[in-house]
Design a protein around this motif. Structure first.
Motif, PDB file in Angstrom:
ATOM      1  N   HIS A 102       1.038  -1.319  -0.463  1.00 41.30           N
ATOM      2  CA  HIS A 102      -0.411  -0.156  -0.386  1.00 41.30           C
ATOM      3  C   HIS A 102       0.809   1.694   0.050  1.00 41.30           C
ATOM      4  O   HIS A 102       0.449   1.930   0.914  1.00 41.30           O
ATOM      5  CB  HIS A 102      -1.282   0.170   0.966  1.00 41.30           C
ATOM      6  CG  HIS A 102      -2.301  -0.545   1.594  1.00 41.30           C
ATOM      7  ND1 HIS A 102      -3.412  -1.023   0.850  1.00 41.30           N
ATOM      8  CD2 HIS A 102      -1.864  -2.137   0.808  1.00 41.30           C
ATOM      9  CE1 HIS A 102      -4.029  -1.186   1.686  1.00 41.30           C
ATOM     10  NE2 HIS A 102      -3.658  -2.096   1.343  1.00 41.30           N
TER      11      HIS A 102
ATOM     12  N   ASP B  91      -7.973  -1.621   0.766  1.00 39.38           N
ATOM     13  CA  ASP B  91      -7.997  -3.555   1.383  1.00 39.38           C
ATOM     14  C   ASP B  91      -9.699  -3.279   1.398  1.00 39.38           C
ATOM     15  O   ASP B  91     -10.342  -1.298   2.072  1.00 39.38           O
ATOM     16  CB  ASP B  91      -8.009  -3.345   2.525  1.00 39.38           C
ATOM     17  CG  ASP B  91      -6.278  -3.421   2.238  1.00 39.38           C
ATOM     18  OD1 ASP B  91      -5.719  -4.139   2.284  1.00 39.38           O
ATOM     19  OD2 ASP B  91      -5.902  -3.766   3.917  1.00 39.38           O
TER      20      ASP B  91
ATOM     21  N   HIS C  39      -7.732  -7.071  -0.877  1.00 43.95           N
ATOM     22  CA  HIS C  39      -6.735  -6.016  -1.538  1.00 43.95           C
ATOM     23  C   HIS C  39      -6.807  -6.152  -2.458  1.00 43.95           C
ATOM     24  O   HIS C  39      -6.938  -7.299  -3.362  1.00 43.95           O
ATOM     25  CB  HIS C  39      -5.503  -7.116  -0.527  1.00 43.95           C
ATOM     26  CG  HIS C  39      -4.004  -5.748  -1.174  1.00 43.95           C
ATOM     27  ND1 HIS C  39      -2.968  -5.175  -0.714  1.00 43.95           N
ATOM     28  CD2 HIS C  39      -3.456  -5.565  -2.623  1.00 43.95           C
ATOM     29  CE1 HIS C  39      -3.096  -4.161  -1.242  1.00 43.95           C
ATOM     30  NE2 HIS C  39      -2.585  -4.862  -1.997  1.00 43.95           N
TER      31      HIS C  39
HETATM   32 ZN   LIG Z   1      -3.906  -4.304   1.280  1.00 48.97          ZN
END
Ligand SMILES: [Zn+2]
Length: 310
Positions: free
Chosen positions: A147, A154, A246
């Motif tokens: 990230h 997410d 994700h």
């Molecule tokens: Zn993630």
């Protein structure tokens, strides 16, 4: 890159992370937030080369101004020109807003807006959004190592409630774990066909290059996908990811410094590729050894300027 080399690279990546084991609750990205987050104390020596980069990026509460740039890779990069995802949208709500991680490349915000609509069409009430990126991307203080460049989000496996949630609900509400306690399949008491359709809708978005889910979820998708399986190759098994999935989108065309990840193998990933994940040694392996923290020397040079700017 030929398939064999790519498979080897993927397996090396897997091995690097395998020490994490399947202790899915140890890598819970959905742990509670706070109603009164304390500002971080100033660093004694922020310019020391040994200062972990996460300490610097965590202290930046505003984006670096200018055009959007996703710089470097997901595990070693940063972000300029980030924009926030509004905490309440027509079909999404940001969870844990105290973390201030609802920032991304504008392309990621566009994706969430688009996917929230597609998810509704697939029978999902709305999205609960977990971590995106920090205002300037970079590594985070928690054990969340990816990230970093504003291209990941997410999304919880819990559908959005029908009301606009209070700050308390967003900071402390819990995410549903859709994996059975033995980690070998989804939990039929929690998992629904809408979960499959939600993941199908995400994978069919043209910007999406990869989705990570727990191996038990991948197993369920392989079983439930039906005849239309072309999207399955984007959904890959990974440790954790039992309460959220994700989603990673491609490097935007205007981010010339963005380092794309290895593309997933072209297979649907449903055959013997899944076996590794259900071995005893993978499900219940030893705990991970902590890696040394990244410093600015491990990030692209532009990230130093981005994190040092006021
Ligand atoms: Zn993630």
């Amino acid at each position: 890159m030929c398939a064999a080399v790519r498979l080897l690279a993927v397996l090396m990546f897997v091995t690097a992370g395998s020490a994490v084991a399947q202790e899915k609750h140890l890598i819970d990205r959905t742990r509670p937030g706070s109603l009164n987050p304390e500002p971080l104390p100033p660093l004694q020596n922020p310019d020391a080369p040994s200062t972990p980069a996460k300490e610097l990026f965590a202290r930046k509460s505003t984006p670096f101004p200018g055009p959007p740039r996703s710089i470097g890779g997901d595990f070693d990069g940063c972000l300029a020109g980030a924009v926030p995802l509004p905490v309440t949208g027509p079909a999404w709500q940001v969870m844990r807003p105290s973390r201030n991680r609802n920032w991304g490349n504008p392309q990621l915000v566009r994706f969430v807006e688009r996917f929230a609509k597609d998810a509704k069409k697939a029978g999902w009430n709305g999205l609960l959004i977990g971590d995106m990126s920090q205002p300037r991307g970079g590594p985070m203080l928690s054990d969340h190592t990816s990230h970093q460049i504003g291209l990941d989000v997410d999304i919880w496996f819990t559908p959005m409630p029908d009301h606009v949630q209070s700050r308390e609900e967003r900071e402390f509400g819990s995410a549903s774990d859709v994996v059975a306690p033995d980690l070998r399949d989804v939990d039929p008491k929690v998992w629904t066909h809408s979960h499959t359709e939600l993941l199908r809708a995400a994978a069919q978005d043209p910007a999406v290059i990869r989705i990570l889910v727990n191996a038990a979820i991948k197993k369920a998708l392989c079983r439930e996908a039906g005849a239309d399986r072309a999207w399955l190759f984007k959904v890959r098994p990974w440790y954790g990811h039992a309460e959220h999935f994700h989603v990673q989108i491609a490097c935007p065309a205007d981010s010339g410094e963005c380092k794309p990840p290895l593309p997933p193998l072209p297979s649907d990933g449903c055959g013997h590729e899944l076996e590794f994940w259900f071995r005893e040694s993978t499900l219940h392996g030893p705990p991970s050894k902590p890696k040394p923290a990244l410093t600015l020397a491990g990030l692209p040079p532009a990230c130093k300027q981005i994190v040092k700017a006021p």
